[in-house]
Design a protein around this motif. Sequence first.
Motif, PDB file in Angstrom:
ATOM      1  N   ARG A  29      42.207  45.678  26.878  1.00 65.85           N
ATOM      2  CA  ARG A  29      41.619  45.071  25.691  1.00 65.85           C
ATOM      3  C   ARG A  29      41.843  46.002  24.507  1.00 65.85           C
ATOM      4  O   ARG A  29      41.535  47.183  24.553  1.00 65.85           O
ATOM      5  CB  ARG A  29      40.119  44.851  25.903  1.00 65.85           C
ATOM      6  CG  ARG A  29      39.459  44.158  24.711  1.00 65.85           C
ATOM      7  CD  ARG A  29      37.959  44.093  24.907  1.00 65.85           C
ATOM      8  NE  ARG A  29      37.601  43.277  26.035  1.00 65.85           N
ATOM      9  CZ  ARG A  29      37.452  41.966  25.972  1.00 65.85           C
ATOM     10  NH1 ARG A  29      37.681  41.328  24.849  1.00 65.85           N
ATOM     11  NH2 ARG A  29      37.111  41.284  27.040  1.00 65.85           N
ATOM     12  N   ALA A  30      42.381  45.463  23.431  1.00 63.39           N
ATOM     13  CA  ALA A  30      42.665  46.283  22.260  1.00 63.39           C
ATOM     14  C   ALA A  30      41.414  46.448  21.416  1.00 63.39           C
ATOM     15  O   ALA A  30      40.608  45.540  21.284  1.00 63.39           O
ATOM     16  CB  ALA A  30      43.769  45.639  21.420  1.00 63.39           C
ATOM     17  N   SER A  31      41.233  47.632  20.849  1.00 61.14           N
ATOM     18  CA  SER A  31      40.126  47.845  19.935  1.00 61.14           C
ATOM     19  C   SER A  31      40.507  47.315  18.566  1.00 61.14           C
ATOM     20  O   SER A  31      41.675  47.219  18.224  1.00 61.14           O
ATOM     21  CB  SER A  31      39.794  49.335  19.854  1.00 61.14           C
ATOM     22  OG  SER A  31      40.907  50.053  19.376  1.00 61.14           O
ATOM     23  N   PRO A  48      37.957  33.887  21.241  1.00 61.84           N
ATOM     24  CA  PRO A  48      38.128  34.638  22.490  1.00 61.84           C
ATOM     25  C   PRO A  48      36.944  34.405  23.413  1.00 61.84           C
ATOM     26  O   PRO A  48      35.797  34.335  22.973  1.00 61.84           O
ATOM     27  CB  PRO A  48      38.215  36.090  22.018  1.00 61.84           C
ATOM     28  CG  PRO A  48      37.572  36.107  20.670  1.00 61.84           C
ATOM     29  CD  PRO A  48      37.844  34.765  20.067  1.00 61.84           C
ATOM     30  N   LEU A  49      37.226  34.275  24.694  1.00 64.39           N
ATOM     31  CA  LEU A  49      36.191  33.981  25.676  1.00 64.39           C
ATOM     32  C   LEU A  49      35.822  35.237  26.446  1.00 64.39           C
ATOM     33  O   LEU A  49      36.688  36.027  26.807  1.00 64.39           O
ATOM     34  CB  LEU A  49      36.686  32.907  26.650  1.00 64.39           C
ATOM     35  CG  LEU A  49      37.132  31.576  26.031  1.00 64.39           C
ATOM     36  CD1 LEU A  49      37.672  30.662  27.120  1.00 64.39           C
ATOM     37  CD2 LEU A  49      35.975  30.917  25.302  1.00 64.39           C
ATOM     38  N   GLU A  50      34.543  35.413  26.693  1.00 67.11           N
ATOM     39  CA  GLU A  50      34.091  36.510  27.535  1.00 67.11           C
ATOM     40  C   GLU A  50      34.149  36.053  28.988  1.00 67.11           C
ATOM     41  O   GLU A  50      33.616  34.995  29.333  1.00 67.11           O
ATOM     42  CB  GLU A  50      32.661  36.911  27.172  1.00 67.11           C
ATOM     43  CG  GLU A  50      32.528  37.582  25.814  1.00 67.11           C
ATOM     44  CD  GLU A  50      33.198  38.944  25.779  1.00 67.11           C
ATOM     45  OE1 GLU A  50      33.313  39.579  26.854  1.00 67.11           O
ATOM     46  OE2 GLU A  50      33.614  39.363  24.688  1.00 67.11           O
ATOM     47  N   PRO A  51      34.810  36.815  29.861  1.00 63.79           N
ATOM     48  CA  PRO A  51      34.886  36.394  31.264  1.00 63.79           C
ATOM     49  C   PRO A  51      33.514  36.392  31.917  1.00 63.79           C
ATOM     50  O   PRO A  51      32.654  37.212  31.593  1.00 63.79           O
ATOM     51  CB  PRO A  51      35.801  37.443  31.898  1.00 63.79           C
ATOM     52  CG  PRO A  51      35.694  38.628  31.005  1.00 63.79           C
ATOM     53  CD  PRO A  51      35.485  38.092  29.618  1.00 63.79           C
ATOM     54  N   VAL A  71      47.547  46.578  35.004  1.00 63.31           N
ATOM     55  CA  VAL A  71      47.666  47.082  33.636  1.00 63.31           C
ATOM     56  C   VAL A  71      49.134  47.014  33.227  1.00 63.31           C
ATOM     57  O   VAL A  71      49.993  47.602  33.879  1.00 63.31           O
ATOM     58  CB  VAL A  71      47.153  48.530  33.523  1.00 63.31           C
ATOM     59  CG1 VAL A  71      47.274  49.022  32.084  1.00 63.31           C
ATOM     60  CG2 VAL A  71      45.703  48.611  33.984  1.00 63.31           C
ATOM     61  N   VAL A  72      49.417  46.291  32.168  1.00 56.88           N
ATOM     62  CA  VAL A  72      50.799  46.084  31.736  1.00 56.88           C
ATOM     63  C   VAL A  72      51.165  47.080  30.646  1.00 56.88           C
ATOM     64  O   VAL A  72      50.536  47.122  29.592  1.00 56.88           O
ATOM     65  CB  VAL A  72      51.003  44.650  31.215  1.00 56.88           C
ATOM     66  CG1 VAL A  72      52.447  44.452  30.760  1.00 56.88           C
ATOM     67  CG2 VAL A  72      50.640  43.636  32.288  1.00 56.88           C
ATOM     68  N   LYS A  73      52.180  47.889  30.920  1.00 55.10           N
ATOM     69  CA  LYS A  73      52.775  48.751  29.904  1.00 55.10           C
ATOM     70  C   LYS A  73      54.270  48.449  29.903  1.00 55.10           C
ATOM     71  O   LYS A  73      54.776  47.756  30.783  1.00 55.10           O
ATOM     72  CB  LYS A  73      52.495  50.223  30.199  1.00 55.10           C
ATOM     73  CG  LYS A  73      51.003  50.541  30.296  1.00 55.10           C
ATOM     74  CD  LYS A  73      50.734  52.024  30.272  1.00 55.10           C
ATOM     75  CE  LYS A  73      50.904  52.570  28.873  1.00 55.10           C
ATOM     76  NZ  LYS A  73      50.501  53.999  28.778  1.00 55.10           N
ATOM     77  N   GLU A  74      54.983  48.963  28.928  1.00 52.96           N
ATOM     78  CA  GLU A  74      56.383  48.562  28.840  1.00 52.96           C
ATOM     79  C   GLU A  74      57.240  49.638  28.189  1.00 52.96           C
ATOM     80  O   GLU A  74      56.749  50.647  27.679  1.00 52.96           O
ATOM     81  CB  GLU A  74      56.508  47.262  28.041  1.00 52.96           C
ATOM     82  CG  GLU A  74      55.978  47.360  26.623  1.00 52.96           C
ATOM     83  CD  GLU A  74      56.258  46.092  25.829  1.00 52.96           C
ATOM     84  OE1 GLU A  74      56.732  46.211  24.693  1.00 52.96           O
ATOM     85  OE2 GLU A  74      56.013  44.990  26.341  1.00 52.96           O
ATOM     86  N   TYR A 251      42.905  39.994  29.842  1.00 47.30           N
ATOM     87  CA  TYR A 251      42.452  40.678  28.631  1.00 47.30           C
ATOM     88  C   TYR A 251      43.654  40.998  27.747  1.00 47.30           C
ATOM     89  O   TYR A 251      44.639  41.565  28.208  1.00 47.30           O
ATOM     90  CB  TYR A 251      41.728  41.973  28.985  1.00 47.30           C
ATOM     91  CG  TYR A 251      40.476  41.773  29.819  1.00 47.30           C
ATOM     92  CD1 TYR A 251      39.232  41.622  29.211  1.00 47.30           C
ATOM     93  CD2 TYR A 251      40.544  41.717  31.208  1.00 47.30           C
ATOM     94  CE1 TYR A 251      38.087  41.437  29.969  1.00 47.30           C
ATOM     95  CE2 TYR A 251      39.409  41.526  31.976  1.00 47.30           C
ATOM     96  CZ  TYR A 251      38.183  41.389  31.350  1.00 47.30           C
ATOM     97  OH  TYR A 251      37.057  41.195  32.109  1.00 47.30           O
ATOM     98  N   ALA A 252      43.556  40.640  26.490  1.00 53.27           N
ATOM     99  CA  ALA A 252      44.647  40.909  25.555  1.00 53.27           C
ATOM    100  C   ALA A 252      44.081  40.942  24.146  1.00 53.27           C
ATOM    101  O   ALA A 252      42.914  40.604  23.912  1.00 53.27           O
ATOM    102  CB  ALA A 252      45.730  39.836  25.673  1.00 53.27           C
ATOM    103  N   ALA A 253      44.910  41.344  23.200  1.00 50.99           N
ATOM    104  CA  ALA A 253      44.498  41.354  21.802  1.00 50.99           C
ATOM    105  C   ALA A 253      44.229  39.929  21.326  1.00 50.99           C
ATOM    106  O   ALA A 253      44.824  38.966  21.818  1.00 50.99           O
ATOM    107  CB  ALA A 253      45.585  41.995  20.945  1.00 50.99           C
TER     108      ALA A 253
END
Length: 275
Positions: A29-31, A48-51, A71-74, A251-253
């Motif tokens: 989740r982005a700040s 945005p929806l809270e799970p 966790v997705v990084k690239e 979770y995403a921006a």
Amino acid sequence: MIPGRRGTLRRPALYMAIALLVLSACTARASETPADRPNISATPTVAPLEPQVVNANAFTTRTPIKHVVFVVKENRTFDDLFGTFPGANGVSFGMDHGTKRPLIPGTAGRLPSDIPHCYQCAIQAWDHGKMDGFDQPPTGKWAYSQLHRSQLPNYWRWAERNVLFDDFFSSAWGPSFPNHLYTIAAQSAEARDNPRRPPKSMSNTFGCDAPPEQKVERYDSQGHVGLVPPCFDFRTEGDVLNRAHIPWAYYAATERQRGYIWSAYSAIDRYRNDP
């Protein structure tokens, strides 16, 4: 995401854990701060929806595993992060148009600009199987760099305590958009590049809420190329989990945060427009 290495497991007992990993895609989740908010042209259409909070211990499972976090990084290859990891199938050099080139120490900070990693950039790097075309302007020299244990203490600690894939490819020859679709569906609907933003566009999305003139290249099985909206409706891992009554969250921006372009589910019509 230029072609890297294909994965092999070192511990058969963890096959179930790895199988579950592909069924639950989560990005950090982005700040959000006022300085981080991009100036976008459209107002959000979906809140945005809270799970829902779920007690995972209430579920009966075949293994002790109750939570799987993906966790997705690239934009990093195996050799960039773990090329010197003891016992791993890593290297400390690369080929540059037929010349053996030692990998220089990687920078701990941000690069001046991105290393090219579009679809055509990947084809150029592959160079008909020679794997020696990674030095592409403007920052191609950093493609021949490597980080070390002192720069990645947490990553190396996790690799020592768990499982390390030491032969691994990215799923698609290309950049973020098609590969992020692979993380949620094991396909990209034949999209091989990022959606093209119109000139001077303020678009902050790669998904179904993109402006009508924003399109993505799509290749069919015959190699024909067409431009289509970056909005699809194929089956995702979320659908598989729903059918199995397994709770999940992604979770995403949000639309007002940087990084929203990497929210893969925004490119799935039924999730973006009917969440």
